[in-house]
Write a protein that holds these residues in place. Structure first.
Motif, PDB file in Angstrom:
ATOM      1  N   ASN A   1       1.766  18.833  -1.356  1.00  0.00           N
ATOM      2  CA  ASN A   1       1.340  17.686  -2.148  1.00  0.00           C
ATOM      3  C   ASN A   1       1.253  18.042  -3.620  1.00  0.00           C
ATOM      4  N   ASN A   2       1.893  17.241  -4.456  1.00  0.00           N
ATOM      5  CA  ASN A   2       1.712  17.324  -5.903  1.00  0.00           C
ATOM      6  C   ASN A   2       0.999  16.044  -6.306  1.00  0.00           C
ATOM      7  N   TYR A   3      -0.305  16.142  -6.496  1.00  0.00           N
ATOM      8  CA  TYR A   3      -1.089  14.934  -6.696  1.00  0.00           C
ATOM      9  C   TYR A   3      -0.749  14.221  -7.989  1.00  0.00           C
ATOM     10  N   GLY A   4      -0.405  14.978  -9.018  1.00  0.00           N
ATOM     11  CA  GLY A   4       0.016  14.338 -10.262  1.00  0.00           C
ATOM     12  C   GLY A   4       1.247  13.468 -10.063  1.00  0.00           C
ATOM     13  N   GLU A   5       2.206  13.967  -9.292  1.00  0.00           N
ATOM     14  CA  GLU A   5       3.405  13.189  -9.002  1.00  0.00           C
ATOM     15  C   GLU A   5       3.072  11.965  -8.162  1.00  0.00           C
ATOM     16  N   GLU A   6       2.163  12.119  -7.203  1.00  0.00           N
ATOM     17  CA  GLU A   6       1.757  10.972  -6.385  1.00  0.00           C
ATOM     18  C   GLU A   6       1.111   9.896  -7.256  1.00  0.00           C
ATOM     19  N   MET A   7       0.303  10.316  -8.219  1.00  0.00           N
ATOM     20  CA  MET A   7      -0.335   9.355  -9.119  1.00  0.00           C
ATOM     21  C   MET A   7       0.696   8.607  -9.949  1.00  0.00           C
ATOM     22  N   GLN A   8       1.651   9.344 -10.478  1.00  0.00           N
ATOM     23  CA  GLN A   8       2.685   8.706 -11.298  1.00  0.00           C
ATOM     24  C   GLN A   8       3.525   7.745 -10.467  1.00  0.00           C
ATOM     25  N   ARG A   9       3.807   8.135  -9.231  1.00  0.00           N
ATOM     26  CA  ARG A   9       4.592   7.272  -8.353  1.00  0.00           C
ATOM     27  C   ARG A   9       3.859   5.959  -8.112  1.00  0.00           C
ATOM     28  N   PHE A  10       2.533   6.041  -7.962  1.00  0.00           N
ATOM     29  CA  PHE A  10       1.756   4.833  -7.751  1.00  0.00           C
ATOM     30  C   PHE A  10       1.679   3.995  -9.031  1.00  0.00           C
ATOM     31  N   ILE A  11       1.428   4.634 -10.141  1.00  0.00           N
ATOM     32  CA  ILE A  11       1.199   3.918 -11.398  1.00  0.00           C
ATOM     33  C   ILE A  11       2.452   3.177 -11.868  1.00  0.00           C
ATOM     34  N   ILE A  12       3.626   3.800 -11.689  1.00  0.00           N
ATOM     35  CA  ILE A  12       4.852   3.156 -12.171  1.00  0.00           C
ATOM     36  C   ILE A  12       5.555   2.347 -11.087  1.00  0.00           C
ATOM     37  N   GLY A  13       5.094   2.454  -9.844  1.00  0.00           N
ATOM     38  CA  GLY A  13       5.756   1.771  -8.742  1.00  0.00           C
ATOM     39  C   GLY A  13       5.227   0.356  -8.530  1.00  0.00           C
ATOM     40  N   ASP A  14       5.626  -0.233  -7.409  1.00  0.00           N
ATOM     41  CA  ASP A  14       5.239  -1.613  -7.125  1.00  0.00           C
ATOM     42  C   ASP A  14       4.079  -1.713  -6.134  1.00  0.00           C
ATOM     43  N   LYS A  15       3.516  -0.572  -5.710  1.00  0.00           N
ATOM     44  CA  LYS A  15       2.399  -0.601  -4.767  1.00  0.00           C
ATOM     45  C   LYS A  15       1.115  -1.018  -5.483  1.00  0.00           C
ATOM     46  N   GLN A  16       0.207  -1.639  -4.712  1.00  0.00           N
ATOM     47  CA  GLN A  16      -1.004  -2.215  -5.304  1.00  0.00           C
ATOM     48  C   GLN A  16      -2.288  -1.543  -4.832  1.00  0.00           C
ATOM     49  N   ALA A  17      -2.191  -0.669  -3.861  1.00  0.00           N
ATOM     50  CA  ALA A  17      -3.353   0.094  -3.388  1.00  0.00           C
ATOM     51  C   ALA A  17      -2.866   1.459  -2.951  1.00  0.00           C
ATOM     52  N   ILE A  18      -3.631   2.489  -3.305  1.00  0.00           N
ATOM     53  CA  ILE A  18      -3.286   3.843  -2.890  1.00  0.00           C
ATOM     54  C   ILE A  18      -4.356   4.345  -1.930  1.00  0.00           C
ATOM     55  N   ILE A  19      -3.916   4.939  -0.812  1.00  0.00           N
ATOM     56  CA  ILE A  19      -4.804   5.403   0.243  1.00  0.00           C
ATOM     57  C   ILE A  19      -4.880   6.918   0.178  1.00  0.00           C
ATOM     58  N   GLU A  20      -6.087   7.442  -0.009  1.00  0.00           N
ATOM     59  CA  GLU A  20      -6.269   8.868  -0.243  1.00  0.00           C
ATOM     60  C   GLU A  20      -7.038   9.530   0.897  1.00  0.00           C
ATOM     61  N   CYS A  21      -6.600  10.734   1.256  1.00  0.00           N
ATOM     62  CA  CYS A  21      -7.303  11.552   2.244  1.00  0.00           C
ATOM     63  C   CYS A  21      -8.012  12.703   1.524  1.00  0.00           C
TER      64      CYS A  21
ATOM     65  N   THR B   1       0.819  -1.209   0.000  1.00  0.00           N
ATOM     66  CA  THR B   1       0.000   0.000   0.000  1.00  0.00           C
ATOM     67  C   THR B   1       0.856   1.263   0.000  1.00  0.00           C
ATOM     68  N   GLN B   2       0.296   2.305  -0.602  1.00  0.00           N
ATOM     69  CA  GLN B   2       0.935   3.628  -0.626  1.00  0.00           C
ATOM     70  C   GLN B   2      -0.062   4.638  -0.090  1.00  0.00           C
ATOM     71  N   SER B   3       0.281   5.312   0.988  1.00  0.00           N
ATOM     72  CA  SER B   3      -0.605   6.339   1.540  1.00  0.00           C
ATOM     73  C   SER B   3      -0.107   7.722   1.119  1.00  0.00           C
ATOM     74  N   VAL B   4      -1.048   8.619   0.890  1.00  0.00           N
ATOM     75  CA  VAL B   4      -0.729  10.005   0.549  1.00  0.00           C
ATOM     76  C   VAL B   4      -1.185  10.871   1.720  1.00  0.00           C
ATOM     77  N   ILE B   5      -0.223  11.359   2.495  1.00  0.00           N
ATOM     78  CA  ILE B   5      -0.518  12.119   3.706  1.00  0.00           C
ATOM     79  C   ILE B   5      -0.765  13.583   3.349  1.00  0.00           C
ATOM     80  N   PRO B   6      -1.829  14.193   3.873  1.00  0.00           N
ATOM     81  CA  PRO B   6      -2.084  15.604   3.579  1.00  0.00           C
ATOM     82  C   PRO B   6      -0.924  16.487   4.018  1.00  0.00           C
ATOM     83  N   GLY B   7      -0.609  17.456   3.206  1.00  0.00           N
ATOM     84  CA  GLY B   7       0.467  18.385   3.525  1.00  0.00           C
ATOM     85  C   GLY B   7       0.392  19.610   2.641  1.00  0.00           C
TER      86      GLY B   7
END
Length: 302
Positions: free
Chosen positions: A79-99, A70-76
């Motif tokens: 946050n660059n949400y586009g970068e977070e999306m790309q990190r998830f899509i090309i990475g090895d994580k299988q679930a993304i946790i969104e706040c 899992t990959q969690s995106v902590i509010p701050g």
């Protein structure tokens, strides 16, 4: 004297814990916030109970649920949400946790484009802590985690709490494919350890539903979504004309009702009711207000 000192220590710990669990200032963070938060999260999120309250079964992916990554995106502030999306899509994580911020971003034109990509990669998990998450019901996340206090999904400072029973009722109304789970409000904090631990525990208890090949065509615009004849709208300081425009942009020919949630930091209850009535009259559709002016601090006194 000893009893007074002990009481003061207990009060200090309780106050610090409350601030720590919610949104602390940089000053609080400098007082060992991160270390204490990680300790609190690792201990509590790995032991606290959770309750699956709505369960159509999980969408089947080629993922081992007992060992999901899992990959969690902590509010701050940065946050660059586009970068977070790309990190998830090309990475090895299988679930993304969104706040809150990331979930709301998905109703924007840019954010909506990533919904299908997330679905192709794995699971989308949303922490639903108030009415500001209402539009996510129409976007069919795989898992919704509801931090609950006194029967409400509530946020630390946003006055927009919503009853858990109402969330469940709306999910059933649209035959939502989302699995919905409640956890104690105090047991879930916005840290990697807490969000990842709790999410992995929930996935271990899930099962797959039978319909494997499901179509996914999210319909949304800023702060709104539409699913199975229902519009979900979050009203956050917008004027009535912009809300009407957004509703019509979604398309209303197939709509049978509209659920609305308000940010009561900017609306009184009478003001929210007047806004709802104006929407209903203008659109000629039932408009239902589903949340209340509560947050974690005052929900116990309702």
């Amino acid at each position: 004297m000893l009893i007074k000192k002990l009481c003061l220590v207990i009060i200090f710990i309780a106050a610090y814990t409350y601030i720590m669990v919610n949104y602390p200032s940089d000053f609080i963070k400098s007082l060992g916030y991160n270390n204490l938060l990680d300790l609190y999260a690792s201990q509590v999120s790995s032991r606290s109970d959770f309750n699956i309250i709505y369960n159509p079964g999980l969408r089947k992916c080629n993922i081992i649920l007992g060992n999901i990554k899992t990959q969690s995106v902590i509010p701050g502030d940065y946050n660059n949400y586009g970068e977070e999306m790309q990190r998830f899509i090309i990475g090895d994580k299988q679930a993304i946790i969104e706040c809150s911020g990331l979930d709301a971003w998905h109703t924007s034109k840019t954010g909506a484009k990533y919904l299908a990509q997330i679905r192709d990669k794995g699971y989308r998990v949303v922490v639903f802590d108030g009415g500001h998450h209402l539009p996510t019901l129409g976007l069919s996340p795989d898992l919704i985690i509801v931090p609950e206090m006194a029967g409400y999904a509530v946020h630390a400072y946003m006055l927009d709490g919503i009853k858990v029973d109402v969330i469940k009722q709306m999910a059933a109304d649209i035959k939502s494919p989302s699995v919905i789970v409640t956890v104690p409000r105090w047991a879930l904090v916005k840290s990697d350890a807490s969000l990842n631990n709790m999410t992995r525990r929930v996935f271990k208890e899930c099962y797959y539903r039978n319909d494997v090949n499901e179509s996914f065509k999210p319909i949304c615009t800023s702060g709104m979504s539409k699913n199975n004849g229902v519009v979900f709208a979050y009203i956050n300081r917008q004027d009535i004309n912009s809300i009407m425009s957004n509703c019509r942009e979604l398309g209303l020919k197939d709509v049978r009702k509209i659920y609305v949630a308000f940010n009561y930091n900017y609306f009184s209850e009478p003001g929210a009711e007047q806004f709802r009535e104006s929407m209903q009259e203008s659109l000629g559709l039932p408009v239902l207000r589903v949340n209340e002016p509560v947050k974690t601090f005052n929900v116990l006194f309702r």
